[in-house]
Motif scaffolding. Structure first.
Motif, PDB file in Angstrom:
ATOM      1  N   VAL A 211       0.959  -0.711   0.178  1.00 12.24           N
ATOM      2  CA  VAL A 211      -0.395   0.034   0.076  1.00 12.24           C
ATOM      3  C   VAL A 211       0.318   1.365   0.104  1.00 12.24           C
ATOM      4  O   VAL A 211       1.640   1.550   0.327  1.00 12.24           O
ATOM      5  CB  VAL A 211      -0.863  -0.041   1.444  1.00 12.24           C
ATOM      6  N   THR A 212       0.092   2.054  -1.116  1.00 10.77           N
ATOM      7  CA  THR A 212       0.855   3.507  -0.485  1.00 10.77           C
ATOM      8  C   THR A 212      -0.235   4.134  -0.268  1.00 10.77           C
ATOM      9  O   THR A 212      -1.224   4.789  -1.231  1.00 10.77           O
ATOM     10  CB  THR A 212       1.105   4.451  -2.391  1.00 10.77           C
ATOM     11  N   ALA A 213       0.089   5.918   0.792  1.00 10.19           N
ATOM     12  CA  ALA A 213      -1.236   5.923   1.264  1.00 10.19           C
ATOM     13  C   ALA A 213      -1.064   7.229   1.542  1.00 10.19           C
ATOM     14  O   ALA A 213       0.390   8.199   1.447  1.00 10.19           O
ATOM     15  CB  ALA A 213      -1.323   5.725   2.482  1.00 10.19           C
ATOM     16  N   VAL A 214      -1.845   7.940   0.656  1.00  5.45           N
ATOM     17  CA  VAL A 214      -1.608   9.679   0.055  1.00  5.45           C
ATOM     18  C   VAL A 214      -2.427  10.565   0.737  1.00  5.45           C
ATOM     19  O   VAL A 214      -3.409  10.748   1.156  1.00  5.45           O
ATOM     20  CB  VAL A 214      -2.398   9.424  -2.030  1.00  5.45           C
ATOM     21  N   ALA A 215      -1.456  11.136   1.147  1.00  2.00           N
ATOM     22  CA  ALA A 215      -1.903  12.305   2.063  1.00  2.00           C
ATOM     23  C   ALA A 215      -1.743  13.946   2.145  1.00  2.00           C
ATOM     24  O   ALA A 215       0.088  13.415   1.690  1.00  2.00           O
ATOM     25  CB  ALA A 215      -1.267  11.957   3.624  1.00  2.00           C
ATOM     26  N   ARG A 216      -1.907  15.380   2.726  1.00  2.93           N
ATOM     27  CA  ARG A 216      -0.877  15.830   2.192  1.00  2.93           C
ATOM     28  C   ARG A 216      -0.772  16.143   3.640  1.00  2.93           C
ATOM     29  O   ARG A 216       0.687  16.764   3.625  1.00  2.93           O
ATOM     30  CB  ARG A 216      -2.145  16.847   2.046  1.00  2.93           C
ATOM     31  N   ASP A 217      -0.767  15.762   4.341  1.00  3.22           N
ATOM     32  CA  ASP A 217      -0.317  16.365   6.012  1.00  3.22           C
ATOM     33  C   ASP A 217       0.663  14.734   6.769  1.00  3.22           C
ATOM     34  O   ASP A 217      -0.262  13.916   7.033  1.00  3.22           O
ATOM     35  CB  ASP A 217      -1.544  16.512   7.251  1.00  3.22           C
ATOM     36  N   LYS A 218       1.643  14.877   6.509  1.00  4.08           N
ATOM     37  CA  LYS A 218       2.291  13.960   7.070  1.00  4.08           C
ATOM     38  C   LYS A 218       2.369  13.554   8.803  1.00  4.08           C
ATOM     39  O   LYS A 218       1.811  12.463   9.131  1.00  4.08           O
ATOM     40  CB  LYS A 218       3.829  14.180   7.330  1.00  4.08           C
ATOM     41  N   ALA A 219       1.694  14.622   9.415  1.00  8.66           N
ATOM     42  CA  ALA A 219       1.558  14.471  10.860  1.00  8.66           C
ATOM     43  C   ALA A 219       0.379  13.799  10.844  1.00  8.66           C
ATOM     44  O   ALA A 219       0.023  12.597  12.493  1.00  8.66           O
ATOM     45  CB  ALA A 219       1.861  15.976  12.339  1.00  8.66           C
ATOM     46  N   LYS A 220      -0.678  14.357  10.277  1.00  7.78           N
ATOM     47  CA  LYS A 220      -1.924  13.421  10.521  1.00  7.78           C
ATOM     48  C   LYS A 220      -2.044  12.357   9.592  1.00  7.78           C
ATOM     49  O   LYS A 220      -2.389  11.110  10.528  1.00  7.78           O
ATOM     50  CB  LYS A 220      -2.941  14.263   9.534  1.00  7.78           C
ATOM     51  N   ALA A 221      -0.741  11.694   9.129  1.00  4.55           N
ATOM     52  CA  ALA A 221      -0.893  10.407   7.931  1.00  4.55           C
ATOM     53  C   ALA A 221      -0.213   9.806   9.118  1.00  4.55           C
ATOM     54  O   ALA A 221      -1.002   7.846   9.794  1.00  4.55           O
ATOM     55  CB  ALA A 221      -0.274  10.630   6.709  1.00  4.55           C
ATOM     56  N   ALA A 222       0.615   9.944   9.451  1.00  2.00           N
ATOM     57  CA  ALA A 222       0.899   8.552  10.420  1.00  2.00           C
ATOM     58  C   ALA A 222       0.805   8.807  11.688  1.00  2.00           C
ATOM     59  O   ALA A 222       0.697   7.696  12.569  1.00  2.00           O
ATOM     60  CB  ALA A 222       2.896   9.801  11.340  1.00  2.00           C
ATOM     61  N   ALA A 223      -0.657  10.038  12.011  1.00  2.00           N
ATOM     62  CA  ALA A 223      -1.366   9.074  13.638  1.00  2.00           C
ATOM     63  C   ALA A 223      -2.152   8.628  13.053  1.00  2.00           C
ATOM     64  O   ALA A 223      -3.216   7.870  13.928  1.00  2.00           O
ATOM     65  CB  ALA A 223      -1.849  11.026  14.241  1.00  2.00           C
ATOM     66  N   ALA A 224      -2.832   8.584  11.950  1.00  5.36           N
ATOM     67  CA  ALA A 224      -4.290   8.374  11.293  1.00  5.36           C
ATOM     68  C   ALA A 224      -3.868   6.250  11.337  1.00  5.36           C
ATOM     69  O   ALA A 224      -4.730   5.408  11.067  1.00  5.36           O
ATOM     70  CB  ALA A 224      -5.403   8.627  10.496  1.00  5.36           C
ATOM     71  N   LEU A 225      -2.373   6.602  10.527  1.00  7.64           N
ATOM     72  CA  LEU A 225      -2.559   4.519   9.990  1.00  7.64           C
ATOM     73  C   LEU A 225      -1.213   4.162  10.294  1.00  7.64           C
ATOM     74  O   LEU A 225      -1.155   4.659  11.021  1.00  7.64           O
ATOM     75  CB  LEU A 225      -1.806   5.497   8.382  1.00  7.64           C
ATOM     76  N   PRO A 226      -1.662   2.893   9.926  1.00  9.71           N
ATOM     77  CA  PRO A 226      -0.869   1.587  11.055  1.00  9.71           C
ATOM     78  C   PRO A 226       1.019   2.090   9.778  1.00  9.71           C
ATOM     79  O   PRO A 226       0.962   2.467   8.732  1.00  9.71           O
ATOM     80  CB  PRO A 226      -1.516   0.491   9.802  1.00  9.71           C
ATOM     81  N   GLY A 227       1.205   2.333  10.538  1.00  9.73           N
ATOM     82  CA  GLY A 227       3.445   2.449  10.780  1.00  9.73           C
ATOM     83  C   GLY A 227       3.811   1.368   9.774  1.00  9.73           C
ATOM     84  O   GLY A 227       4.803   1.996   8.898  1.00  9.73           O
ATOM     85  N   GLU A 228       3.163   0.745   9.401  1.00  8.29           N
ATOM     86  CA  GLU A 228       4.073  -0.981   7.751  1.00  8.29           C
ATOM     87  C   GLU A 228       3.291   0.391   6.877  1.00  8.29           C
ATOM     88  O   GLU A 228       4.680   0.245   5.284  1.00  8.29           O
ATOM     89  CB  GLU A 228       3.597  -1.705   8.166  1.00  8.29           C
ATOM     90  N   ALA A 229       2.534   1.483   6.649  1.00 13.72           N
ATOM     91  CA  ALA A 229       1.876   1.580   5.338  1.00 13.72           C
ATOM     92  C   ALA A 229       3.079   2.588   4.754  1.00 13.72           C
ATOM     93  O   ALA A 229       3.656   4.091   5.753  1.00 13.72           O
ATOM     94  CB  ALA A 229       0.707   2.682   5.643  1.00 13.72           C
ATOM     95  N   GLU A 230       2.949   2.689   3.681  1.00 10.22           N
ATOM     96  CA  GLU A 230       4.647   3.832   3.422  1.00 10.22           C
ATOM     97  C   GLU A 230       3.328   4.601   2.251  1.00 10.22           C
ATOM     98  O   GLU A 230       2.324   5.038   2.177  1.00 10.22           O
ATOM     99  CB  GLU A 230       4.840   3.120   1.613  1.00 10.22           C
ATOM    100  N   LEU A 231       3.103   6.128   2.965  1.00 10.53           N
ATOM    101  CA  LEU A 231       3.292   7.197   3.240  1.00 10.53           C
ATOM    102  C   LEU A 231       3.678   7.938   1.523  1.00 10.53           C
ATOM    103  O   LEU A 231       5.014   8.070   1.593  1.00 10.53           O
ATOM    104  CB  LEU A 231       3.533   8.127   3.673  1.00 10.53           C
ATOM    105  N   ALA A 232       2.732   8.503   0.563  1.00 10.74           N
ATOM    106  CA  ALA A 232       3.529   9.764  -0.145  1.00 10.74           C
ATOM    107  C   ALA A 232       2.357  10.869   0.032  1.00 10.74           C
ATOM    108  O   ALA A 232       1.096  10.955   0.607  1.00 10.74           O
ATOM    109  CB  ALA A 232       2.494   8.851  -1.387  1.00 10.74           C
ATOM    110  N   ILE A 233       3.138  11.899   0.802  1.00 11.52           N
ATOM    111  CA  ILE A 233       3.092  13.651   0.845  1.00 11.52           C
ATOM    112  C   ILE A 233       2.621  14.296   0.096  1.00 11.52           C
ATOM    113  O   ILE A 233       3.653  14.717  -1.138  1.00 11.52           O
ATOM    114  CB  ILE A 233       3.437  13.544   2.527  1.00 11.52           C
ATOM    115  N   GLY A 234       1.945  14.662  -0.163  1.00  9.33           N
ATOM    116  CA  GLY A 234       1.792  15.514  -2.033  1.00  9.33           C
ATOM    117  C   GLY A 234       0.043  16.050  -1.732  1.00  9.33           C
ATOM    118  O   GLY A 234      -0.706  15.669  -0.686  1.00  9.33           O
ATOM    119  N   ASP A 235       0.184  16.498  -2.915  1.00  8.42           N
ATOM    120  CA  ASP A 235      -1.438  17.763  -3.009  1.00  8.42           C
ATOM    121  C   ASP A 235      -2.061  16.940  -4.031  1.00  8.42           C
ATOM    122  O   ASP A 235      -1.473  16.750  -5.800  1.00  8.42           O
ATOM    123  CB  ASP A 235      -1.165  19.102  -3.152  1.00  8.42           C
ATOM    124  N   LEU A 236      -3.193  15.824  -4.355  1.00  7.48           N
ATOM    125  CA  LEU A 236      -4.034  15.615  -5.906  1.00  7.48           C
ATOM    126  C   LEU A 236      -4.129  16.607  -6.884  1.00  7.48           C
ATOM    127  O   LEU A 236      -3.774  16.745  -8.182  1.00  7.48           O
ATOM    128  CB  LEU A 236      -5.393  15.384  -4.789  1.00  7.48           C
TER     129      LEU A 236
END
Length: 287
Positions: A27-52
């Motif tokens: 999984v690659t989880a797309v979000a705008r806010d890194k801190a919010k993503a880290a708090a809301a998503l499982p730690g093993e999810a790969e994050l892609a921080i950016g704007d749609l």
């Protein structure tokens, strides 16, 4: 390759990400806010921080994906945003699981958000890319959790739909269905309408909340009153009007139906309102 999940920190996104990971899907989880993503998503999810809205950035993410969960915030430009993403995904042969809205209202004459979902679904058919459409009814994490919060804070629950029933579904069930859609290409071309086990009225919902230890009464309201109250609390004009439109149609019974789709896809029944409320009242956590 990976499944790209858009709007991953919204009301539904975390359940989709968690279900995909539980199923062993990258999984690659797309979000705008890194801190919010880290708090809301499982730690093993790969994050892609950016704007749609950054097409170049998003296209780099699509280059690395074989599946896309198309989920973006509601708004007046939702269809335009999603259709642009669809075109980019089609050029890369990326499979799409499209999250739409209340099945009975996805139509050219539906409320604006539902009309936009209809337009996007038509575009998917025109493009011909492999896809599944998921149409969840009302979210328990929105409707039911909101009613519980109102009962806790005011001791009363507003009924804006004149006793009509709504069949809400747990976002965790939606997430598991979406994960199955990603894994099972035999579902391509299907439109899956998702509900919980049964419809409940606001009066029934209040009784269930009362039995869980949160006493409250029911008072009559109207879609316009609820919309105005939410507008005064900071909801945008578009969102407030969307809420009024949806509640008006709910009052006509648009969400008062049940499907067997969760059972058909997952082999189990969807979670009940009673269980969901018990979980919330036991944990004192409303999400």
């Amino acid at each position: 390759m990976t499944t790209l999940v858009l709007a991953a920190t919204g009301r539904l996104g975390p359940s989709v990400v968690a279900a995909l990971l539980a199923a062993g899907e990258p999984v690659t989880a797309v979000a705008r806010d890194k801190a919010k993503a880290a708090a809301a998503l499982p730690g093993e999810a790969e994050l892609a921080i950016g704007d749609l809205g950054d097409r170049e950035w998003l296209n780099h993410r699509l280059d690395e994906a074989d599946s896309l969960v198309l989920l973006t915030p509601h708004g007046p430009e939702m269809a335009q945003t999603q259709m642009a993403i669809l075109g980019d995904a089609a050029r890369r042969d990326v499979r799409v699981v499209k999250v739409s809205g209340t099945g009975s209202l996805i139509a050219p004459d539906g409320p604006d958000a539902c009309r936009q979902h209809w337009l996007v679904e038509q575009e998917m058919a025109r493009l011909g890319q492999p896809h599944v459409i998921v149409r969840p009814n009302a979210f328990m994490q929105g409707l039911v959790a909101g009613v519980l919060m109102e009962a806790r804070s005011t001791g009363a629950v507003s009924d804006p739909i004149a006793g009509a029933g709504i069949n809400a579904i747990d976002c965790r069930d939606i997430g598991e269905v979406i994960a199955r859609c990603v894994a099972d290409q035999d579902l391509d071309g299907r439109t899956l309408v998702l509900t919980g086990p049964r419809s409940v009225s606001y009066l029934e919902l209040t009784h269930i909340i009362d039995e869980a230890g949160v006493p409250a009464t029911v008072r009559a309201s109207s879609p316009s009153e609820v919309s105005a109250r939410m507008r005064s609390r900071g909801l945008s004009e578009w969102e407030a009007d969307h809420l009024r439109e949806m509640l008006t149609r709910f009052g006509d019974g648009a969400a008062d139906f049940a499907t067997t789709t969760v059972h058909d896809v997952l082999g189990r029944e969807p979670g009940s309102v009673e269980t969901f409320i018990q979980e919330l009242t036991s944990s004192s956590l409303v999400t």
